[in-house]
Motif scaffolding. Sequence first.
Motif, short mmCIF file in Angstrom:
data_model
loop_
_atom_site.label_atom_id
_atom_site.label_comp_id
_atom_site.label_asym_id
_atom_site.label_seq_id
_atom_site.Cartn_x
_atom_site.Cartn_y
_atom_site.Cartn_z
N ALA A 81 0.83 -1.20 0.00
CA ALA A 81 0.00 0.00 0.00
C ALA A 81 0.87 1.26 0.00
N LEU A 82 1.96 1.24 0.78
CA LEU A 82 2.86 2.38 0.81
C LEU A 82 3.51 2.62 -0.55
N SER A 83 3.90 1.53 -1.22
CA SER A 83 4.52 1.68 -2.53
C SER A 83 3.51 2.18 -3.56
N MET A 84 2.23 1.78 -3.43
CA MET A 84 1.19 2.27 -4.33
C MET A 84 0.98 3.78 -4.13
N ILE A 85 0.93 4.21 -2.89
CA ILE A 85 0.73 5.64 -2.60
C ILE A 85 1.91 6.45 -3.12
N ALA A 86 3.12 5.96 -2.89
CA ALA A 86 4.31 6.68 -3.36
C ALA A 86 4.31 6.80 -4.88
N THR A 87 3.93 5.73 -5.57
CA THR A 87 3.89 5.76 -7.03
C THR A 87 2.84 6.74 -7.54
N ALA A 88 1.66 6.73 -6.92
CA ALA A 88 0.60 7.64 -7.34
C ALA A 88 0.95 9.10 -7.06
N SER A 251 7.88 6.61 -11.82
CA SER A 251 8.15 5.54 -10.85
C SER A 251 9.65 5.38 -10.60
N ASN A 252 10.48 5.80 -11.55
CA ASN A 252 11.93 5.70 -11.35
C ASN A 252 12.39 6.58 -10.19
N LEU A 253 11.69 7.72 -10.00
CA LEU A 253 12.03 8.58 -8.86
C LEU A 253 11.73 7.86 -7.55
N ILE A 254 10.63 7.11 -7.50
CA ILE A 254 10.28 6.36 -6.30
C ILE A 254 11.28 5.24 -6.05
N ILE A 255 11.69 4.58 -7.12
CA ILE A 255 12.66 3.49 -6.99
C ILE A 255 13.99 4.01 -6.45
N SER A 256 14.48 5.11 -7.02
CA SER A 256 15.76 5.67 -6.56
C SER A 256 15.64 6.21 -5.14
N THR A 257 14.48 6.78 -4.79
CA THR A 257 14.27 7.28 -3.43
C THR A 257 14.26 6.14 -2.43
N ALA A 258 13.56 5.06 -2.76
CA ALA A 258 13.51 3.91 -1.85
C ALA A 258 14.89 3.31 -1.64
N ARG A 259 15.67 3.22 -2.70
CA ARG A 259 17.02 2.67 -2.57
C ARG A 259 17.93 3.58 -1.73
N ARG A 260 17.62 4.86 -1.74
CA ARG A 260 18.46 5.81 -1.02
C ARG A 260 18.17 5.83 0.47
N ILE A 261 16.89 5.71 0.86
CA ILE A 261 16.55 5.96 2.26
C ILE A 261 16.13 4.71 3.05
N LEU A 262 15.83 3.60 2.35
CA LEU A 262 15.36 2.41 3.06
C LEU A 262 16.45 1.36 3.15
N GLU A 263 16.48 0.68 4.29
CA GLU A 263 17.49 -0.35 4.51
C GLU A 263 17.25 -1.55 3.61
N HIS A 264 15.99 -1.91 3.42
CA HIS A 264 15.64 -3.05 2.54
C HIS A 264 14.63 -2.56 1.50
N PRO A 265 15.08 -1.80 0.49
CA PRO A 265 14.16 -1.22 -0.49
C PRO A 265 13.41 -2.23 -1.31
N GLU A 266 13.95 -3.46 -1.43
CA GLU A 266 13.29 -4.44 -2.29
C GLU A 266 11.89 -4.79 -1.81
N PHE A 267 11.63 -4.54 -0.51
CA PHE A 267 10.31 -4.88 0.03
C PHE A 267 9.23 -3.87 -0.39
N ILE A 268 9.62 -2.73 -0.90
CA ILE A 268 8.63 -1.72 -1.25
C ILE A 268 8.64 -1.41 -2.75
N LEU A 269 9.42 -2.16 -3.52
CA LEU A 269 9.62 -1.82 -4.92
C LEU A 269 8.76 -2.62 -5.90
#
Length: 310
Positions: A81-88, A251-269
Motif C-alpha cells: 500500500a505504501l509503494s502504491m501511494i508513493a507511485t501515485a 516511478s523511477n524517482l520512487i525506486i531511486s528514493t527507496a534505494r536511497r533511504i530504506l534499509e531493505h528497499p526491495e520490500f517496497i519496490l
Amino acid sequence: MSSDENGDPFGVSYNEMRTVTQRIHVIAQVTTLFAVGCRLLPRNFYGLEKGFCIGLFLQSLILPAIGCLIAIAFELTTLDALSMIATAAAPVASYVSVLTYWAGGNAALSVLLTAMSTTLSIGLLPLWFFVYSSVWTNSVFITASPEDVAMYLSIIILPMGCGMIVRALVPKAAKYLAKFLSFAFLVETIVVTSMTAILHPTQLDADWRIWAAAFVLPVTAYLLGFLSAFIFRLSYEKCVAVSMAIGASNSNLIISTARRILEHPEFILKIPEMYSFFAPIQGIAWALFYNRFYYVNDKYPNLFGSEEYD
C-alpha cells in the motif's frame, strides 16, 4: 543485499547491469526529449493556462487519493500500500511528452506539466505520502532528493531546449529528426523492461492483487485525465496531453528514493517496478488510440473546446 543481487546473470555483475540499464534509460530519455523539442517553438507554450491548472490539480491532488483508494480496494499489505501511494504521488514521467507527440496532442502542455510536477515533488511527494500512509502506518517516511529532482529537470529542460534551437535554425531537418529519434523511447521500453526483469526476478513473483493494482492505476489515470479535460472543454490536443501526463508517473524517482533511504528497499519496490512496466506500454497503446481517432475532432468540431476557447 537483496536476493536479486545474488549471482551474475550472463556473467555480468548486478551492479554492472544496473549501471548499464540506468545509462540506457538516461540516453533514451535525453534523445526522445530532444526529438520532441525539435517540434516545438516558444509560441507553443502560450495559452496553456487552463490545461496546465487542470492537469496539475489532477496530478498533484487527485491521483494520490486514487492510489490510496486502489490500495484499500485490493486490500494490499502495508508495504504494498505504501509503494502504491508513493507511485501515485510521484511527478509526471519525463517520457510523457513523446507519447503526447505520437498521439497528436499538445506536447508543450505535457512538458510544462512534467517540469512543474517534478519541481513540486520536493514538497508534495512527502506530504501526500505522510497523509495517506497514515491509514496503515506512521513508521515510514520518504522525501524526494533535491539532487534527483534537479537531475530529472535537467533531463527534461536541456535536451528539449536544444531541440527547440535546432527547430528554429533548421526546421526541415528538425522535422525528420523528431520522427526518427522519438523511437528511442520504444527501444528503451523494450530493453530496460527486459533488463529490469533480469535484475529483479523476485519482483515478478507477487500476489495477483499487486499485479492488478499496478495495472489499474495507470488505466484509471489515463481515463481520468482525458475525461476531466473533456468536461472542462479543452481542445482535443490538450485533452490528450492531460491524459498522458496523469497516466504516467515517474516511478523511477520512487525506486531511486527507496534505494536511497530504506534499509531493505526491495520490500517496497514491487508495485513501482510493475508500474514502470505497465504505464509506458499502456501509454503507447493510448497514444496509438488517440492518434487513430483524431478524426473525431475534425468530424465533430463542437465536441471539444477550441484552442481559442481554452
